[in-house]
Design a protein around this motif. Structure first.
Motif, PDB file in Angstrom:
ATOM      1  N   ARG A   2       0.336  -1.171  -0.110  1.00  0.00           N
ATOM      2  CA  ARG A   2       0.058   0.165   0.125  1.00  0.00           C
ATOM      3  C   ARG A   2       1.112   0.886  -0.512  1.00  0.00           C
ATOM      4  O   ARG A   2       0.859   2.643  -0.721  1.00  0.00           O
ATOM      5  N   ARG A  63     -13.504  12.249  13.332  1.00  0.00           N
ATOM      6  CA  ARG A  63     -13.067  10.723  13.590  1.00  0.00           C
ATOM      7  C   ARG A  63     -11.116  10.632  13.210  1.00  0.00           C
ATOM      8  O   ARG A  63     -10.414   9.515  14.487  1.00  0.00           O
ATOM      9  N   LEU A  67      -8.892   7.889  15.994  1.00  0.00           N
ATOM     10  CA  LEU A  67      -7.925   7.134  15.580  1.00  0.00           C
ATOM     11  C   LEU A  67      -6.217   7.591  16.452  1.00  0.00           C
ATOM     12  O   LEU A  67      -5.747   6.809  16.853  1.00  0.00           O
ATOM     13  N   LEU A 147      -2.647   6.441   9.155  1.00  0.00           N
ATOM     14  CA  LEU A 147      -3.357   6.033   8.028  1.00  0.00           C
ATOM     15  C   LEU A 147      -2.597   5.944   6.280  1.00  0.00           C
ATOM     16  O   LEU A 147      -2.420   5.307   5.610  1.00  0.00           O
TER      17      LEU A 147
ATOM     18  N   GLU B  78      -8.647   1.360  15.176  1.00  0.00           N
ATOM     19  CA  GLU B  78      -8.532   1.402  14.083  1.00  0.00           C
ATOM     20  C   GLU B  78      -9.523  -0.188  12.831  1.00  0.00           C
ATOM     21  O   GLU B  78      -9.410   0.649  12.351  1.00  0.00           O
ATOM     22  N   TYR B  79      -9.878  -0.687  13.682  1.00  0.00           N
ATOM     23  CA  TYR B  79     -10.394  -1.806  13.064  1.00  0.00           C
ATOM     24  C   TYR B  79     -12.052  -0.988  12.942  1.00  0.00           C
ATOM     25  O   TYR B  79     -12.312  -0.779  11.800  1.00  0.00           O
ATOM     26  N   PHE B  81     -13.140   2.264  13.005  1.00  0.00           N
ATOM     27  CA  PHE B  81     -12.883   3.388  12.312  1.00  0.00           C
ATOM     28  C   PHE B  81     -12.630   2.515  11.060  1.00  0.00           C
ATOM     29  O   PHE B  81     -13.654   3.959   9.846  1.00  0.00           O
ATOM     30  N   LYS B  82     -12.231   2.187  10.057  1.00  0.00           N
ATOM     31  CA  LYS B  82     -12.268   1.554   9.194  1.00  0.00           C
ATOM     32  C   LYS B  82     -13.825   0.540   8.586  1.00  0.00           C
ATOM     33  O   LYS B  82     -13.985   1.427   7.240  1.00  0.00           O
ATOM     34  N   ARG B  83     -14.293  -0.246   9.756  1.00  0.00           N
ATOM     35  CA  ARG B  83     -15.183  -0.488   9.697  1.00  0.00           C
ATOM     36  C   ARG B  83     -16.609   0.637   9.156  1.00  0.00           C
ATOM     37  O   ARG B  83     -17.309  -0.250   8.472  1.00  0.00           O
ATOM     38  N   PRO B  85     -17.145   4.215   8.094  1.00  0.00           N
ATOM     39  CA  PRO B  85     -16.402   5.948   7.437  1.00  0.00           C
ATOM     40  C   PRO B  85     -17.420   6.669   7.788  1.00  0.00           C
ATOM     41  O   PRO B  85     -16.564   7.214   7.998  1.00  0.00           O
TER      42      PRO B  85
END
Lengths: 248, 248
Positions: A2, A63, A67, A147, B78-79, B81-83, B85
């Motif tokens: 990534r 948000r 994080l 990120l 983090e999980y 946050f991404k799950r 959005p």
């Protein structure tokens, strides 16, 4: 993988004047250019200027602050864990909370130049609401770095650019008030004996609050509350220090 | 590099019967053998059986618990946050606190076999003090994995072995009580209007506690306190729901 894709993509992108200025500032603050500018743009955008993406949802930096706060907490936790191998978890927790406190994050954020990159609606903010704006933006910036560049890079940023240059740990340790120790010390000097008694637990839904009473020679002096017995003891001891006028 | 050294060292070490049993259990729980057994030995050792290393310092699992707690908090942050959005930080914070609560960690710890590896003094513990023993040991185990194998590995353990198989996020979301919404809903139904008023801020040394009063049609109903205004509002709304008997 990534990271490589981000890096290659960033080479071929053309930026506006404003974006170029943000890239330069990010490089100044973090030590390296962003691969993907988007998270930094969000991180530097306070709710007061954020666009509503869909009903009831604004793309503000809150948000990312959530994080970044967790990344910061973990990196500082690990650093202190390794730096102080013979200190117990109470010491480490207290020291960490001093380092990541609103006040100290605000100070560091000001020093490293966060006020120059944050965008907020100056008309809608009162002087008071600026108070934690910079510290919060710094946390959001940590979230953006995480990120954009992953854990190792954000860890390096936290340690090399924030913790090591801007915090004097010895000084923080020396000024950390341990009210319980102070009370015990005072009691010994005066041949008294303080006791801490757990008198109640209040069920607050999915967490509990403990109530502790401190007595000196069986005379109740003060009560304290907290999310753990240790914290409630400190709170009770703090109250007792005030009542007994042991405050410096 | 550190990982390779650990891995090679572990190949040439000879272990006692007890150590071999612990290695097998760790493999069963985490999915892979330790490189360095030491942190796992500490993680599975409650204060009640810990040796005093030097005056006033015991090598118990509480330091590792502090470390593991911060790694767990970050990985879950983090999980989520991404799950999710499009969910705001209040939602993410609340959901995370449900996932990493004492109660749910205890349950998961029991399910994956933590009770079989933790060593504590059965004589000195009352039934009550067992309550958070397993959840705490699970956090210490996460700390041990982090020290032994680094961030990526501990992240994988948290997501693949704890979060995904043992938590039904939809169910947690549905049962999360939002007292403020409940109060607002009830008020609208009865053509009343609730207001939240910030009435006091208590300086608690290096953090602040906010006191919020909730009124319905200008009549004071309840007060709540918390470390942020949002939390104090929820606390006040919770009290109001109890007083107004809106509890399910």
């Amino acid at each position: 993988m990534r990271l490589i894709v981000n890096r290659v993509t960033s080479l071929f992108k053309s930026y506006s004047k404003e974006e170029k200025a943000l890239i330069a500032s990010i490089k100044m603050i973090t030590g390296s250019k962003p691969f993907n500018l988007k998270p930094y743009q969000i991180a530097t955008q306070h709710t007061s200027v954020a666009k509503a993406l869909k009903k009831g949802f604004k793309e503000s930096n809150e948000r990312l602050e959530y994080l970044g706060d967790s990344v910061l907490g973990m990196v500082v936790a690990e650093y202190l864990f390794k730096r102080f191998p013979f200190k117990d978890e109470g010491f480490l927790t207290e020291l960490r909370s001093r380092i990541v406190s609103r006040e100290s994050l605000n100070n560091v954020a000001r020093t490293i130049g966060v006020p120059q990159i944050v965008r907020f609606d100056r008309k809608r903010k009162t002087p008071n609401s600026h108070k934690s704006l910079y510290g919060n933006t710094l946390e959001a910036l940590i979230g953006a770095i995480y990120l954009d560049k992953g854990f190792r890079h954000s860890r390096k940023f936290i340690l090399k650019k924030l913790l090591l240059p801007h915090f004097d740990l010895e000084e923080i340790i020396n000024t950390t008030k341990n009210y319980k120790s102070k009370l015990i010390e005072w009691s010994q000097k005066h041949s008294k004996s303080p006791t801490f008694e757990h008198i109640d637990t209040i069920d607050k839904g999915h967490y509990k609050e403990f109530i502790i009473e401190v007595k000196v020679d069986d005379e109740p002096i003060a009560k304290g509350h907290g999310l753990s017995k240790k914290k409630a003891e400190q709170d009770a001891a703090r109250e007792a220090c005030i009542i007994l006028e042991l405050e410096q």
